[in-house]
Design a protein around this motif. Structure first.
Motif, PDB file in Angstrom:
ATOM      1  N   SER A 317     -20.756  -7.930  49.555  1.00  0.00           N
ATOM      2  CA  SER A 317     -20.580  -8.918  50.351  1.00  0.00           C
ATOM      3  C   SER A 317     -19.016  -9.187  51.046  1.00  0.00           C
ATOM      4  N   VAL A 318     -18.910  -9.769  51.813  1.00  0.00           N
ATOM      5  CA  VAL A 318     -17.656 -10.079  52.321  1.00  0.00           C
ATOM      6  C   VAL A 318     -16.892 -10.514  51.266  1.00  0.00           C
ATOM      7  N   GLU A 319     -17.251 -11.612  50.502  1.00  0.00           N
ATOM      8  CA  GLU A 319     -16.510 -12.054  49.441  1.00  0.00           C
ATOM      9  C   GLU A 319     -15.776 -10.987  48.621  1.00  0.00           C
ATOM     10  N   GLY A 320     -16.608 -10.154  48.123  1.00  0.00           N
ATOM     11  CA  GLY A 320     -16.407  -9.086  47.416  1.00  0.00           C
ATOM     12  C   GLY A 320     -15.451  -7.956  47.840  1.00  0.00           C
ATOM     13  N   TYR A 321     -15.489  -7.797  49.185  1.00  0.00           N
ATOM     14  CA  TYR A 321     -14.724  -6.906  49.885  1.00  0.00           C
ATOM     15  C   TYR A 321     -13.356  -7.558  50.013  1.00  0.00           C
ATOM     16  N   TYR A 322     -13.369  -9.019  50.395  1.00  0.00           N
ATOM     17  CA  TYR A 322     -11.987  -9.675  50.658  1.00  0.00           C
ATOM     18  C   TYR A 322     -11.539  -9.705  49.176  1.00  0.00           C
ATOM     19  N   GLN A 323     -12.183 -10.011  47.908  1.00  0.00           N
ATOM     20  CA  GLN A 323     -11.243 -10.115  46.765  1.00  0.00           C
ATOM     21  C   GLN A 323     -10.557  -8.828  46.486  1.00  0.00           C
ATOM     22  N   GLU A 324     -11.516  -7.714  46.829  1.00  0.00           N
ATOM     23  CA  GLU A 324     -10.913  -6.547  46.396  1.00  0.00           C
ATOM     24  C   GLU A 324      -9.933  -5.882  46.982  1.00  0.00           C
ATOM     25  N   THR A 325      -9.885  -6.098  48.379  1.00  0.00           N
ATOM     26  CA  THR A 325      -8.937  -5.729  49.108  1.00  0.00           C
ATOM     27  C   THR A 325      -7.671  -6.615  49.211  1.00  0.00           C
ATOM     28  N   GLY A 326      -7.817  -7.929  48.717  1.00  0.00           N
ATOM     29  CA  GLY A 326      -6.753  -8.533  48.255  1.00  0.00           C
ATOM     30  C   GLY A 326      -5.829  -8.482  47.131  1.00  0.00           C
ATOM     31  N   ARG A 327      -6.261  -7.368  46.481  1.00  0.00           N
ATOM     32  CA  ARG A 327      -5.385  -6.884  45.522  1.00  0.00           C
ATOM     33  C   ARG A 327      -4.257  -5.932  45.928  1.00  0.00           C
TER      34      ARG A 327
END
Length: 615
Positions: A317-327
Motif C-alpha cells: 500500500s501507499v501507507e506501507g511505502y511511505y512508512q518504510e521510505t520514511g525511515r
C-alpha cells in the motif's frame, strides 16, 4: 507555555518548537486528548515527552507510552536517559527482578516516562498497578496499528479503548506518521477519541528523493545504485535498509551484497532472536552497515542517518511505502527512496489478495490500496504530488523526484493494448484456460516455442502481430494493463491473466489507452548530476573545519562505546557539524548550538571544548 519551552531548551537543547508542536504540547499538557498525524522525523516524540515532563513536575504522575516494538522503547529510553530524564521500559528483555524494580520505581514516583508494549499494558495485573499509581498521560505511538485497515495491523491495539473507560480523566495522545482517511476514522472510533483534537501536519519529506525504476536484473540495479550514490571515497557504504517480501530473498540478497564487498546483514522474524538483536545492534551502533529485511524491521528504529531505503519488491500500500521510505533521512539531510518494480510484482500482489483468507470487504480495501500504489508507480507526473494527494494534501511538483528530474513521455498505446487483450482472449478461447504474460508475449512476437506449438497457438490470428515490440516493451505494456485494471490475475493461480470488464471498451475502440513507454534501465556505476543526491554534513567546510569534524566524530564514537549507546544518541551529525563550523571556545558558545541541552552541556561541554581547541 513558558515551562514547556524551558524544557525544550534545557533538556532537549532546541530553541523553539516546530510546526504544530507548540499547540499539541499545550493541548496535552493542559489535559486534552488528541490524534497527531506527523511525518517521520517531524518531532512526534516531543509531543508527548514534554507534556509528560510538565505534568510529572506538577505531581500528576508518569507518562505511559504504548509502543509496539522493543527497539523503539530501548532507543527512546537510551536517548532520554542521556538527557537526564527519568525514563524506563517494561518488555520481555527484562528479568523478573528488573521488571519488579521498574514497577516499584513507577509506584514510588521515580519515573517520568514509562514505555510499555500493548500486550503487557492490557494485562489485568498491570492495569491494576496503574490504578494504584498516578498517570500523567497515555501516549499511543504507531496508532495506525489500532485500525483493522491499517498497514501494520496489531489486534492488541484494539483493546486500548479500555484506557478511556478505566482512566477517563487521563489525557490520551495517539500518534502516527501514516493514515489515510479510512484509517484515521478507525483510530478515532477504536480509541474513543471522538472529542479529541486532530492535528495533521504536512506529510511531505522534502529531503527524500523518490525514484522507481523498471526491473531489469534488480540486484545488479541495486548494486549500481548503491555504488554510484551511497559509496564513500574510502569505500564504505552509507547506512541503508533494503526491503524484500520474503525471508529467503532477504537472506539471499544479503549474501549476494556481501559477496560484492558491501557489509550487509539480514533481518527477519524467522531468525533466532539473539541473531536478530545482534544485527539490529550492529546496524544502530556501527557505520557503513546495510540491513536487508522484511517489513518487520524498522518501525521502531530511531537511527537518524539512514541515507537510503530500497525496495526489491512492491509494498502492499501507499501507507506501507511511505512508512518504510520514511525511515530514511530522519535527520533532515538528503536521502533516497529507490524501488525496482516490474510485472511480476503486480501479479504477485494481486494474487496474494485474491488468495488471502480475508473477507470480501477487506479484500476490496486491500485492492483499492494496491491500485493507489500502482498509480504512484505508473504516474507520469510528480511522484510527491501523487503521494501527498493520497493523504489529502495538495502540493506542487517537487523538482526532486525521478519524474520531475527526467520527465517520462507518454504514448497512445491503444493499438498495442488491443493486441495484448485480444491475444489473451483468443488464447483462452482456444485452450479453455488462461495464460501468463510470458506465453502471451511469445504469441504476439511470433516465437515458436514448445508451449506455443503444443497449444496450437501459432494458428491464432494474434500470432506474430506484435513483432515490432521487444519482449521488454511488451512486458511493460502488460504490467500497465494489469496495473490499470484492464487485465486481472486469474483466481486459479500461476499468474495467468484474464480480461476484466474494463477491457471491453478498449477492444471495441471506445476507449484510448495511454501508457508510459518502456525505458531500458541505464546500468551505470556513476550517478548523473540530476539523479545523484548525497548527504554531506561537511559541505562548504574549510579544511580546518573538516579536520575538526573528524576529531569530533572520533570523540563521539568513543563516548558512545563508553556509554553503551548508538553514536547518534550522543549527538546527531547536524550538531557536530555546527560545532565544527562555529568553533566554540566557551560553555556559553556551546549553549547556543541546537541539540545541546543542559544535561549534555554539563556532561560533555568540557570534552567538546578540548576537542575543538586541538586545532
Amino acid at each position: 507555555m513558558s515551562r514547556p519551552l524551558e524544557i525544550l531548551n534545557e533538556v532537549f537543547g532546541y530553541p523553539a518548537f516546530r510546526g504544530q508542536q507548540r499547540d499539541i504540547v499545550e493541548h496535552v499538557a493542559g489535559g486534552g486528548d488528541c490524534l497527531v498525524l506527523m511525518p517521520t522525523g517531524g518531532g512526534k516524540s516531543l509531543c508527548y515527552q514534554i507534556p509528560s515532563l510538565v505534568r510529572s513536575e506538577a505531581g500528576l504522575g508518569a507518562g505511559i507510552v504504548v509502543s509496539p516494538l522493543i527497539a523503539l522503547m530501548q532507543d527512546q529510553v537510551a536517548a532520554l536517559t542521556e538527557l537526564g530524564v527519568r525514563a524506563a521500559f517494561l518488555n520481555s528483555t527484562l528479568s523478573g527482578a528488573e521488571a519488579a524494580a521498574t514497577e516499584r520505581a513507577l509506584r514510588n514516583g521515580e519515573i517520568d516516562l514509562l514505555y510499555v508494549a500493548p500486550e503487557r499494558l492490557m494485562t489485568p495485573r498491570f492495569l491494576e498497578l496503574l490504578e494504584r499509581t498516578r498517570v500523567a498521560l497515555f501516549a499511543i505511538d504507531e496508532a495506525h496499528c489500532v485500525s483493522q485497515w491499517g498497514h501494520d495491523f496489531r489486534p492488541e491495539y484494539i483493546q486500548l479503548s479500555v484506557l478511556h473507560q478505566r482512566f477517563p480523566s487521563v489525557p490520551r495522545i495517539a500518534l502516527t506518521a501514516t493514515a489515510d482517511a479510512i484509517t484515521r476514522e478507525e483510530i478515532v472510533h477504536r480509541l474513543a477519541l471522538d472529542d479529541a483534537r486532530i492535528f495533521v501536519s504536512s506529510f511531505d519529506r522534502p529531503n527524500i528523493r523518490y525514484r522507481i525504476v523498471e526491473k531489469d536484473n534488480a540486484r545488479a540495479q541495486l548494486l549500481d545504485f548503491i555504488r554510484a550514490e551511497h559509496t564513500n571515497a574510502d569505500g564504505t557504504t552509507d547506512a541503508g535498509v533494503i526491503y524484500c517480501l520474503s525471508r529467503r530473498k532477504v537472506e539471499e540478497t544479503a549474501e549476494w551484497l556481501k559477496a560484492q564487498g558491501i557489509r550487509a546483514l539480514p533481518y527477519h522474524a524467522g531468525m533466532q532472536f539473539e541473531m536478530r538483536q545482534r544485527h539490529q545492534e550492529i546496524f544502530q551502533r556501527e557505520e557503513g552497515v546495510v540491513i536487508c529485511a522484511t517489513i518487520a524491521f524498522g518501525m521502531g528504529i530511531d537511527k537518524p542517518d539512514v541515507r537510503f531505503v530500497a525496495h526489491l519488491d512492491l509494498p502492499k500500500s501507499v501507507e506501507g511505502y511511505y512508512q518504510e521510505t520514511g525511515r530514511a533521512g530522519r535527520d533532515g539531510l538528503p536521502a533516497n527512496a529507490w524501488m525496482a518494480y516490474g510485472l511480476g510484482d503486480v501479479v504477485q500482489q494481486r494474487k496474494m489478495i485474491d488468495e488471502s483468507d480475508a473477507d470480501d470487504a477487506h479484500k476490496r480495501v486491500q485492492t483499492a490500496k494496491l491500485e493507489a500504489l500502482l498509480g504512484l508507480c505508473e504516474t507520469i507526473s510528480c511522484r510527491r504530488v501523487r503521494l501527498l494527494d493520497y493523504f489529502g494534501e495538495t502540493s506542487a511538483p517537487c523538482g526532486n523526484c525521478d519524474v520531475c528530474l527526467e520527465p517520462p513521455a507518454s504514448w497512445d498505446a491503444t493499438r498495442e493494448a488491443q493486441m495484448a487483450l485480444s491475444c489473451a482472449f483468443r488464447a483462452q478461447r482456444a485452450s479453455g484456460f488462461n495464460f501468463g504474460a510470458g506465453h502471451l508475449i511469445d504469441i504476439l512476437r511470433g516465437n515458436r516455442t514448445e508451449k506455443v506449438l503444443q497449444r496450437g497457438h501459432e494458428s491464432l490470428s494474434t500470432f506474430g502481430i506484435g513483432g515490432s515490440l521487444s519482449e521488454a516493451e511488451w512486458r511493460a505494456v502488460f504490467r500497465q494493463l494489469v496495473a490499470f485494471g484492464y487485465l486481472a490475475v486469474d483466481h486459479g493461480g500461476f499468474g495467468a491473466l484474464v480480461l476484466t470488464e474494463a477491457s471491453k471498451p478498449v477492444l471495441k475502440g471506445e476507449r484510448t489507452v495511454t501508457l508510459r513507454p518502456y525505458a531500458k534501465p541505464q546500468r551505470t556505476r556513476q550517478a548523473s548530476g540530476r539523479s545523484a543526491q548525497r548527504a554531506d554534513p561537511t559541505a562548504g567546510m574549510a579544511p580546518r573545519e573538516r579536520a575538526r569534524w573528524e576529531r569530533l566524530r572520533v570523540w563521539r564514537t568513543d563516548t558512545a562505546k563508553r556509554d553503551g549507546v548508538p553514536a547518534y544518541v550522543i549527538f546527531h551529525d547536524a550538531t557536530l557539524a555546527e560545532i565544527a563550523r562555529s568553533s566554540p571556545d566557551s560553555i556559553d558558545d556551546l549553549r547556543q548550538i541546537p541539540g545541546i541541552g543542559a544535561r549534555k552541556l554539563e556532561r560533555f561541554g568540557g570534552e567538546l571544548l578540548e576537542v575543538v581547541a586541538a586545532d
